[in-house]
Design a protein around this motif. Structure first.
Motif, PDB file in Angstrom:
ATOM      1  N   SER A   1      76.561  32.943  85.340  1.00  0.00           N
ATOM      2  CA  SER A   1      76.541  32.488  86.724  1.00  0.00           C
ATOM      3  C   SER A   1      75.860  31.130  86.783  1.00  0.00           C
ATOM      4  O   SER A   1      74.645  31.035  86.572  1.00  0.00           O
ATOM      5  CB  SER A   1      75.773  33.476  87.607  1.00  0.00           C
TER       6      SER A   1
ATOM      7  N   PRO B   1      70.769  40.316  84.850  1.00  0.00           N
ATOM      8  CA  PRO B   1      70.848  38.845  84.783  1.00  0.00           C
ATOM      9  C   PRO B   1      69.707  38.310  83.914  1.00  0.00           C
ATOM     10  O   PRO B   1      68.542  38.546  84.199  1.00  0.00           O
ATOM     11  CB  PRO B   1      70.685  38.406  86.246  1.00  0.00           C
TER      12      PRO B   1
ATOM     13  N   ILE C   1      74.915  37.616  81.964  1.00  0.00           N
ATOM     14  CA  ILE C   1      74.971  39.073  81.990  1.00  0.00           C
ATOM     15  C   ILE C   1      75.767  39.508  80.762  1.00  0.00           C
ATOM     16  O   ILE C   1      76.900  39.072  80.556  1.00  0.00           O
ATOM     17  CB  ILE C   1      75.614  39.601  83.280  1.00  0.00           C
TER      18      ILE C   1
ATOM     19  N   ASP D   1      72.953  31.040  89.521  1.00  0.00           N
ATOM     20  CA  ASP D   1      71.672  31.649  89.164  1.00  0.00           C
ATOM     21  C   ASP D   1      71.170  31.202  87.800  1.00  0.00           C
ATOM     22  O   ASP D   1      70.038  31.497  87.430  1.00  0.00           O
ATOM     23  CB  ASP D   1      71.810  33.179  89.138  1.00  0.00           C
TER      24      ASP D   1
ATOM     25  N   ARG E   1      72.071  32.432  84.991  1.00  0.00           N
ATOM     26  CA  ARG E   1      71.775  33.686  84.311  1.00  0.00           C
ATOM     27  C   ARG E   1      73.020  34.193  83.598  1.00  0.00           C
ATOM     28  O   ARG E   1      74.142  34.003  84.058  1.00  0.00           O
ATOM     29  CB  ARG E   1      71.310  34.761  85.299  1.00  0.00           C
TER      30      ARG E   1
END
Length: 196
Positions: A32, A58, A39, A35, A37
């Motif tokens: 993402s 995340p 996953i 963010d 982050r």
């Protein structure tokens, strides 16, 4: 994610779990840009972060790539950050070092949206190419054709992001997995041809 598609109770004409195991696919990741982050699914979390319990959470890049071999980490992180800044195809081959000391060679491939398009996710897969040794009669496919095919499949997956049809998404994921296997074979064949 791919793991969700595998657990889908509907019958499939192909045993996807067996195909994943046979092809060396370890797992999948999403990124993402909004963010910043990553996953990871359970397989990717185990190999890249050293803890399958981190799956689905995340994670900052430093945690999501914690098990990248110390000698390879600076180049991998630098390459990821460069692609993250402009968006596009991310392809890297590197080693991982597990907490128990196991070294693996990983092919990591995906597409990351430009930071400005924060509503979209990047997606990718990791393939274990440690022991990849295709039969002698398997010729390396043209890398350009495979790269173009993966690019188009990733664009298709991005386009389907807002579509609530898991079967279509599964078909694209299966295509990406199959292409990844061919890329791993081509990469290994090319390395052997250069005397590596």
């Amino acid at each position: 994610m791919i793991a969700d598609a595998i657990q889908d109770p509907r019958p499939r004409p192909v045993d996807l779990a067996a195909a994943l195991n046979a092809s060396g696919i370890i797992g999948a990741w999403s990124w993402s840009p909004r963010d910043e982050r990553c996953i990871l699914d359970a397989g990717a979390a185990d190999v890249l972060a050293g803890d399958s319990g981190l799956a689905g959470r995340p994670l900052p890049l430093s945690v999501a790539k914690a098990c990248v071999h110390p000698e390879d980490r600076p180049a991998v992180v630098r390459q990821f950050k460069a692609v993250r800044a402009r968006g596009g195809l991310f392809v890297a081959e590197y080693r991982t070092l597990s907490p128990s000391g196991q070294v693996r060679r990983i092919l990591d491939r995906g597409r990351i949206p430009a930071g400005a398009s924060s509503r979209r996710l990047g997606h990718g897969i990791i393939i274990d190419v440690t022991d990849a040794s295709p039969p002698a009669d398997v010729a390396a496919e043209p890398a350009d054709a495979l790269t173009q095919a993966v690019d188009r499949a990733l664009e298709c997956r991005d386009a389907l992001e807002g579509v609530a049809d898991t079967e279509l998404q599964l078909l694209v994921d299966m295509l990406l997995l199959h292409l990844g296997r061919h890329i791993a074979k081509a990469s290994t064949t090319g390395a052997r041809g250069r005397g590596h």
